[in-house]
Design a protein around this motif. Structure first.
Motif, mmCIF file in Angstrom:
data_model
loop_
_atom_site.group_PDB
_atom_site.id
_atom_site.type_symbol
_atom_site.label_atom_id
_atom_site.label_comp_id
_atom_site.label_asym_id
_atom_site.label_seq_id
_atom_site.Cartn_x
_atom_site.Cartn_y
_atom_site.Cartn_z
ATOM 1 N N ILE B 290 0.845 -1.199 0.000
ATOM 2 C CA ILE B 290 0.000 0.000 0.000
ATOM 3 C C ILE B 290 0.881 1.250 0.000
ATOM 4 C CG2 ILE B 290 -1.713 1.313 1.319
ATOM 5 C CD1 ILE B 290 -2.814 -1.427 2.301
ATOM 6 N N ARG B 291 1.949 1.203 0.788
ATOM 7 C CA ARG B 291 2.861 2.361 0.798
ATOM 8 C C ARG B 291 3.514 2.544 -0.573
ATOM 9 N NH1 ARG B 291 4.630 4.359 6.069
ATOM 10 N NH2 ARG B 291 6.564 5.004 5.076
ATOM 11 N N ALA B 292 3.902 1.438 -1.183
ATOM 12 C CA ALA B 292 4.540 1.539 -2.498
ATOM 13 C C ALA B 292 3.568 2.125 -3.527
ATOM 14 C CB ALA B 292 5.021 0.158 -2.952
ATOM 15 N N ALA B 293 2.274 1.898 -3.304
ATOM 16 C CA ALA B 293 1.267 2.425 -4.234
ATOM 17 C C ALA B 293 0.864 3.856 -3.867
ATOM 18 C CB ALA B 293 0.042 1.513 -4.232
ATOM 19 N N GLY B 294 1.517 4.411 -2.853
ATOM 20 C CA GLY B 294 1.232 5.804 -2.493
ATOM 21 C C GLY B 294 0.245 5.967 -1.353
ATOM 22 N N GLY B 295 -0.157 4.884 -0.730
ATOM 23 C CA GLY B 295 -1.091 4.974 0.400
ATOM 24 C C GLY B 295 -0.350 5.385 1.663
ATOM 25 N N ASP B 296 -0.959 6.300 2.412
ATOM 26 C CA ASP B 296 -0.294 6.794 3.618
ATOM 27 C C ASP B 296 -0.749 5.954 4.819
ATOM 28 O OD1 ASP B 296 0.964 8.200 5.559
ATOM 29 O OD2 ASP B 296 -0.342 9.968 5.429
ATOM 30 N N VAL B 297 -0.121 4.810 4.957
ATOM 31 C CA VAL B 297 -0.425 3.977 6.131
ATOM 32 C C VAL B 297 0.860 3.780 6.935
ATOM 33 C CG1 VAL B 297 -2.395 2.738 5.144
ATOM 34 C CG2 VAL B 297 -0.091 1.850 4.777
ATOM 35 N N PRO B 298 0.716 3.729 8.280
ATOM 36 C CA PRO B 298 1.918 3.615 9.108
ATOM 37 C C PRO B 298 2.437 2.180 9.174
ATOM 38 C CG PRO B 298 -0.021 3.679 10.499
ATOM 39 C CD PRO B 298 -0.513 3.811 9.088
ATOM 40 N N TRP B 299 3.757 2.075 9.418
ATOM 41 C CA TRP B 299 4.326 0.772 9.776
ATOM 42 C C TRP B 299 3.876 0.448 11.192
ATOM 43 C CZ3 TRP B 299 6.838 -1.698 5.985
ATOM 44 C CH2 TRP B 299 7.448 -0.949 4.974
ATOM 45 N N ASN B 300 3.547 -0.789 11.444
ATOM 46 C CA ASN B 300 3.316 -1.187 12.833
ATOM 47 C C ASN B 300 4.667 -1.492 13.464
ATOM 48 O OD1 ASN B 300 0.529 -0.985 12.557
ATOM 49 N ND2 ASN B 300 0.384 -3.079 11.751
ATOM 50 N N PRO B 301 4.767 -1.330 14.806
ATOM 51 C CA PRO B 301 6.043 -1.665 15.441
ATOM 52 C C PRO B 301 6.467 -3.093 15.095
ATOM 53 C CG PRO B 301 4.572 -0.589 16.993
ATOM 54 C CD PRO B 301 3.773 -0.822 15.746
ATOM 55 N N GLU B 302 7.765 -3.266 14.926
ATOM 56 C CA GLU B 302 8.358 -4.530 14.485
ATOM 57 C C GLU B 302 7.874 -5.737 15.314
ATOM 58 O OE1 GLU B 302 9.979 -4.850 11.823
ATOM 59 O OE2 GLU B 302 11.254 -6.614 11.989
ATOM 60 N N ALA B 303 7.620 -5.489 16.605
ATOM 61 C CA ALA B 303 7.237 -6.601 17.487
ATOM 62 C C ALA B 303 6.014 -7.350 16.959
ATOM 63 C CB ALA B 303 6.936 -6.078 18.889
ATOM 64 N N PHE B 304 5.138 -6.651 16.233
ATOM 65 C CA PHE B 304 3.880 -7.280 15.848
ATOM 66 C C PHE B 304 3.992 -8.146 14.599
ATOM 67 C CE2 PHE B 304 2.696 -3.620 18.443
ATOM 68 C CZ PHE B 304 1.994 -4.289 19.437
ATOM 69 N N ARG B 305 5.164 -8.175 13.982
ATOM 70 C CA ARG B 305 5.301 -9.146 12.897
ATOM 71 C C ARG B 305 5.690 -10.512 13.458
ATOM 72 N NH1 ARG B 305 9.529 -6.936 8.856
ATOM 73 N NH2 ARG B 305 9.687 -8.852 7.748
ATOM 74 N N MET B 306 5.991 -10.533 14.742
ATOM 75 C CA MET B 306 6.341 -11.806 15.383
ATOM 76 C C MET B 306 5.184 -12.285 16.251
ATOM 77 S SD MET B 306 10.260 -10.903 16.188
ATOM 78 C CE MET B 306 10.039 -9.173 15.907
ATOM 79 N N GLY B 307 4.997 -13.569 16.296
ATOM 80 C CA GLY B 307 3.930 -14.124 17.113
ATOM 81 C C GLY B 307 2.584 -13.880 16.464
ATOM 82 N N GLU B 308 1.524 -14.517 17.017
ATOM 83 C CA GLU B 308 0.229 -14.244 16.409
ATOM 84 C C GLU B 308 -0.383 -13.017 17.057
ATOM 85 O OE1 GLU B 308 -2.561 -17.467 16.712
ATOM 86 O OE2 GLU B 308 -2.278 -17.672 18.845
ATOM 87 N N LEU B 309 -1.305 -12.415 16.344
ATOM 88 C CA LEU B 309 -2.026 -11.276 16.911
ATOM 89 C C LEU B 309 -3.163 -11.804 17.772
ATOM 90 C CD1 LEU B 309 -2.245 -8.766 13.918
ATOM 91 C CD2 LEU B 309 -0.654 -8.750 15.847
ATOM 92 N N ASN B 310 -3.744 -10.921 18.567
ATOM 93 C CA ASN B 310 -4.977 -11.222 19.285
ATOM 94 C C ASN B 310 -5.628 -9.874 19.577
ATOM 95 O OD1 ASN B 310 -3.672 -10.110 21.587
ATOM 96 N ND2 ASN B 310 -2.826 -12.114 22.112
ATOM 97 N N VAL B 311 -6.759 -9.887 20.256
ATOM 98 C CA VAL B 311 -7.496 -8.637 20.461
ATOM 99 C C VAL B 311 -6.636 -7.638 21.251
ATOM 100 C CG1 VAL B 311 -9.534 -7.611 21.532
ATOM 101 C CG2 VAL B 311 -9.727 -9.782 20.292
ATOM 102 N N ALA B 312 -5.957 -8.121 22.284
ATOM 103 C CA ALA B 312 -5.164 -7.210 23.120
ATOM 104 C C ALA B 312 -4.021 -6.584 22.314
ATOM 105 C CB ALA B 312 -4.613 -7.966 24.329
ATOM 106 N N ARG B 313 -3.366 -7.373 21.504
ATOM 107 C CA ARG B 313 -2.242 -6.839 20.725
ATOM 108 C C ARG B 313 -2.740 -5.837 19.681
ATOM 109 N NH1 ARG B 313 2.105 -10.749 18.524
ATOM 110 N NH2 ARG B 313 3.577 -9.187 19.259
ATOM 111 N N VAL B 314 -3.878 -6.109 19.087
ATOM 112 C CA VAL B 314 -4.414 -5.154 18.107
ATOM 113 C C VAL B 314 -4.775 -3.847 18.807
ATOM 114 C CG1 VAL B 314 -6.313 -4.702 16.510
ATOM 115 C CG2 VAL B 314 -5.145 -6.908 16.470
#
Ligand code: TPP
Ligand code: SF4
Lengths: 168, 536
Positions: B290-314
């Motif tokens: 999305i960023r490469a296509a020009g969309g202004d969306v933020p990177w999430n902190p690196e920690a969230f690419r590790m482990g699974e997500l859940n409601v609390a992490r989101v």
């Protein structure tokens, strides 16, 4: 088509160790709730479950369930089959949630040691508004012929336990 | 009207494949994907385990070349093995339909890495469809076949552990599709990927993808879930469930096809949102694109690419909460079953202080205390090559302690080429290979393999004899011993092998405790039928 229930979400976790029948009891529970007309999600992590490691299954039911896993602090009923697992799951329980601990069961009163998982469902059933024959049906459907009566009996033992749950 | 059912995502994929007329399902077991083919078989589908994912994908491609519909199932790392098929089948395309069902394991519930399959979609030019629950697993399986058949391209259906292993409601669709009849249509320039043909097919692939992208913009499985607030969340897969629970007020763009992305839809959605988020599990796959296509969306902190997500992490992502996350309590780790035949072998290896180049299976648990008797585990089959590499360069005293240890299913998955290497380029002090033959694929729940003598549905099949194959390939000393009843002989054989400069393979054969009954039951009838005993 049956009508869907519209209750707010409630959460049950069944936890213990591999080989205790957690996945079987959570399957029975999920079927019972589904048949009763709830939206249901049952989440568990398979894989190493058979080799004695920690196993937990989250069952959420209500009108419309999103996340499969119960957010911490929102568990209404926590069923613990192996007491050493209690501390790990305690933060999952909501204030006022009900802990059903296997230690409340007199093992000798059960038809068979392996049926503890279903006896625990009996204890849980006292807290849920579901007809007893729906439970019996689901239990019978989950086991081969020769284990059916035994597990229904275990369920009844749990259901008639003098102390069905300790409130924390 | 079909009944609503409570199905796991894996069961829903199997049902969807059946209803859409999938003629054959192939695969290799791997958590969390294993139950798909088992269920497909129970439902009456034609299903087979192949020796590994590459072969499984090739068989499925052949089925699709015959004009009918095929699926191949695997876990994420399985696609590494099948990647060669994926890339060039994207060029050749298919005649019927071909769906790669690939299950990722964010959080590493039962895997050796946390890789994100969606990267393969971009790399190979293969569309990716991502269900978020069992209903979508059913619907999107059907959609994946439809897209594949329409554009004659392979499609990846990407699952994750929570989609595969969560049971939820499914309302099947009544319209069962009548499968086409298999028929061979010759297409040499389309399927013989020599450079002259492949150059043309590469261009064709790119224009197919452009068409699919256009379709995804207008008719793709993407939904806007309206909300009141000016918070816009772009999301996909099971992460969309967490996002909706964590931020019920937000407006959500839920993407069902995440490659090729509908950029106009996404950029249009983001335009009037004051706060923008992308919620996805694993790599920042959507964020990057999305960023490469020009969309202004933020990177999430690196920690969230590790482990699974859940409601609390989101919730943390949405509130920019950078405080340290609570450490999830670790449960009791699994261990080898008491009395497991593997343990006997590792006791001996430990006694002799062997350097164990290990492999993947139940026996990997021998790396943990109390045994702590395995020194490496990378990917299926690596035990042999890694063991040989160590033997080539270590000083003699250490080299002589190196042993490669591999399970029966893993051996037939990717150990054969390791033996070819061992015979072809033997290290100076020889090498020792132990095949732990527990006559099943225990790790993933006791599936059959080419050495068990039974197929996926446990009916009899021809059987590959591991010791005969190894001997035929040229390993000089090949022994078969029972690790439980012949532990003393096994110990002596190992000591002798470590001292020689020759190649030795020991097949340690004793059934897995959990599979033993099933093995006996399956072998009984054939004993009666042929009177010879099917054991051997
Ligand atoms: C490429 C790949 N495919 C599948 C898996 C999942 N997996 C890990 S080990 C294994 C097979 C184990 O069987 P075997 O070697 O016979 O050992 P056992 O578990 O029976 O001891 C499988 C299917 C994987 N890790 N990598
Ligand atoms: S399942 Fe079988 S192979 Fe795995 S630890 Fe148990 S006995 Fe051993």
């Amino acid at each position: 088509m049956k009508t869907m229930k519209t209750d707010p979400t409630r959460n049950i976790r069944i936890a213990g160790l591999g080989g205790m029948g957690i996945l079987t009891s959570s399957q029975v529970l999920a079927e019972v709730l589904f048949e009763a007309g709830y939206d249901v999600k049952k989440a568990e992590v398979h894989g190493m479950a058979q080799r004695g490691g920690s196993v937990a299954s989250d069952i959420r039911f209500g009108r419309h369930i999103l996340s499969p896993m119960i957010p911490d602090g929102e568990t209404d009923f926590l069923l613990i089959l192996a007491s050493e697992e209690i501390e790990m799951h305690r933060p999952a329980l909501r204030p006022g949630g009900v802990l059903i601990d296997a230690r409340a069961f007199d093992a000798a009163a059960l038809p068979n040691r392996k049926s503890l998982n279903i006896a625990m469902l009996g204890a849980l059933s006292r807290h849920l508004d579901i007809p007893v024959d729906a439970w019996h049906r689901a239990i019978r459907a989950a086991f081969p012929e020769k284990l059916r009566d035994l597990n229904v009996q275990a369920f009844e033992t749990g259901r008639n336990l003098p102390k069905p749950g300790d409130t924390l | 009207m079909s009944h609503r059912q409570l199905l796991s995502g894996n069961e829903a994929v199997a049902l969807g494949a059946l209803h859409v007329g999938c003629a054959r399902g192939t695969g290799y077991p791997g958590t969390p994907s294993t139950e798909i083919l088992e269920r497909f078989d129970e439902l009456g589908g034609e299903a087979e385990w192949a020796p590994n994912e590459k072969v499984a994908a090739e068989v499925a491609l052949g089925v699709a070349f015959a004009g009918v519909r095929a699926m191949v199932t695997m876990k994420h790392v399985g696609l590494n093995v099948a990647a060669d098929v994926l890339f060039t089948s994207a060029y050749s395309g298919v005649q019927g339909a071909l769906v790669f069902v690939v299950a990722d394991d964010p959080g590493l519930a039962s895997s050796q890495d946390e890789q994100d399959t969606r990267r393969y979609g971009i790399a190979a030019g293969v569309p990716i469809i991502e269900p978020a629950d069992s209903q979508e697993a059913y619907d999107y399986t059907r959609l994946a076949f439809t897209v594949s058949a329409r554009w004659k391209t392979p499609v990846i259906l990407r699952l994750t552990t929570r989609v595969s292993h969560t049971a939820a409601m499914v309302q099947p669709c009544d319209a069962a599709e009548t499968p086409p009849r298999p028929h061979f249509v010759r297409d040499i320039p389309g399927r013989v990927m020599i450079p002259g043909h492949a150059r043309i097919k590469h261009r064709a692939l790119r224009s197919k993808l452009a068409e699919i992208q256009k379709w995804n913009e207008t008719e793709g499985p993407n939904r806007i879930l309206p909300g009141a607030a000016a918070v816009g969340i772009v999301t996909c897969g099971v992460a969309s469930q967490y996002a909706r629970e964590a931020a019920p007020e937000a407006t959500v763009l839920k993407l069902g096809m995440t490659y090729p992305l509908p950029f106009q839809t996404i950029l249009g959605f983001l335009k009037d949102k004051a706060k923008r988020f992308v919620i996805e599990e694993n790599d920042p796959f959507l964020v990057e694109q999305i960023r490469a296509a020009g969309g202004d969306v933020p990177w999430n902190p690196e920690a969230f690419r590790m482990g699974e997500l859940n409601v609390a992490r989101v919730k943390r992502i949405l509130t920019h909460d950078a405080s340290p996350e609570p450490v999830a309590p670790r449960g009791k780790p699994p261990c080898l079953c008491p009395g497991c035949p593997h343990a006997y072998v590792f006791e001996i290896l430990k006694k002799h202080d062997c350097i164990v180049a290990g492999d993947i299976g139940c026996y990997t648990l021998a790396a943990l205390p109390p045994l702590s008797a395995m020194d490496s585990q990378i990917c299926m089959g690596a035990s042999i090559g890694v063991g040989l590499g160590l033997r080539h360069v270590l000083p003699e005293a250490e080299a002589r302690r190196v042993v490669s240890v591999i399970g029966d299913s893993t051996f037939l998955h990717s150990g054969l080429t390791g033996v070819a290497e061992m015979v072809w380029n033997p290290p100076p002090f020889g090498h020792v290979l132990i095949v732990l033959d527990n006559q099943t694929t225990a790790m993933t729940g006791q599936q059959e393999n080419p050495a068990t003598g039974r197929r996926l549905d446990h009916t009899p099949s021809p059987r590959i004899r591991i010791e005969e194959v190894i001997a035929a390939m040229g390993v000089k000393n090949v022994l078969t011993l029972n690790p439980v009843r012949q532990a003393v002989e096994l110990d002596a054989a190992l000591v002798k092998a470590l001292q020689t400069n020759e190649l030795t393979a020991i097949v340690a054969r004793q059934p897995c405790l959990l599979a033993a009954r099933q093995i006996r039951a399956a072998e009984q009838p054939s004993c009666v039928a042929c009177g010879t005993g099917a054991g051997g």
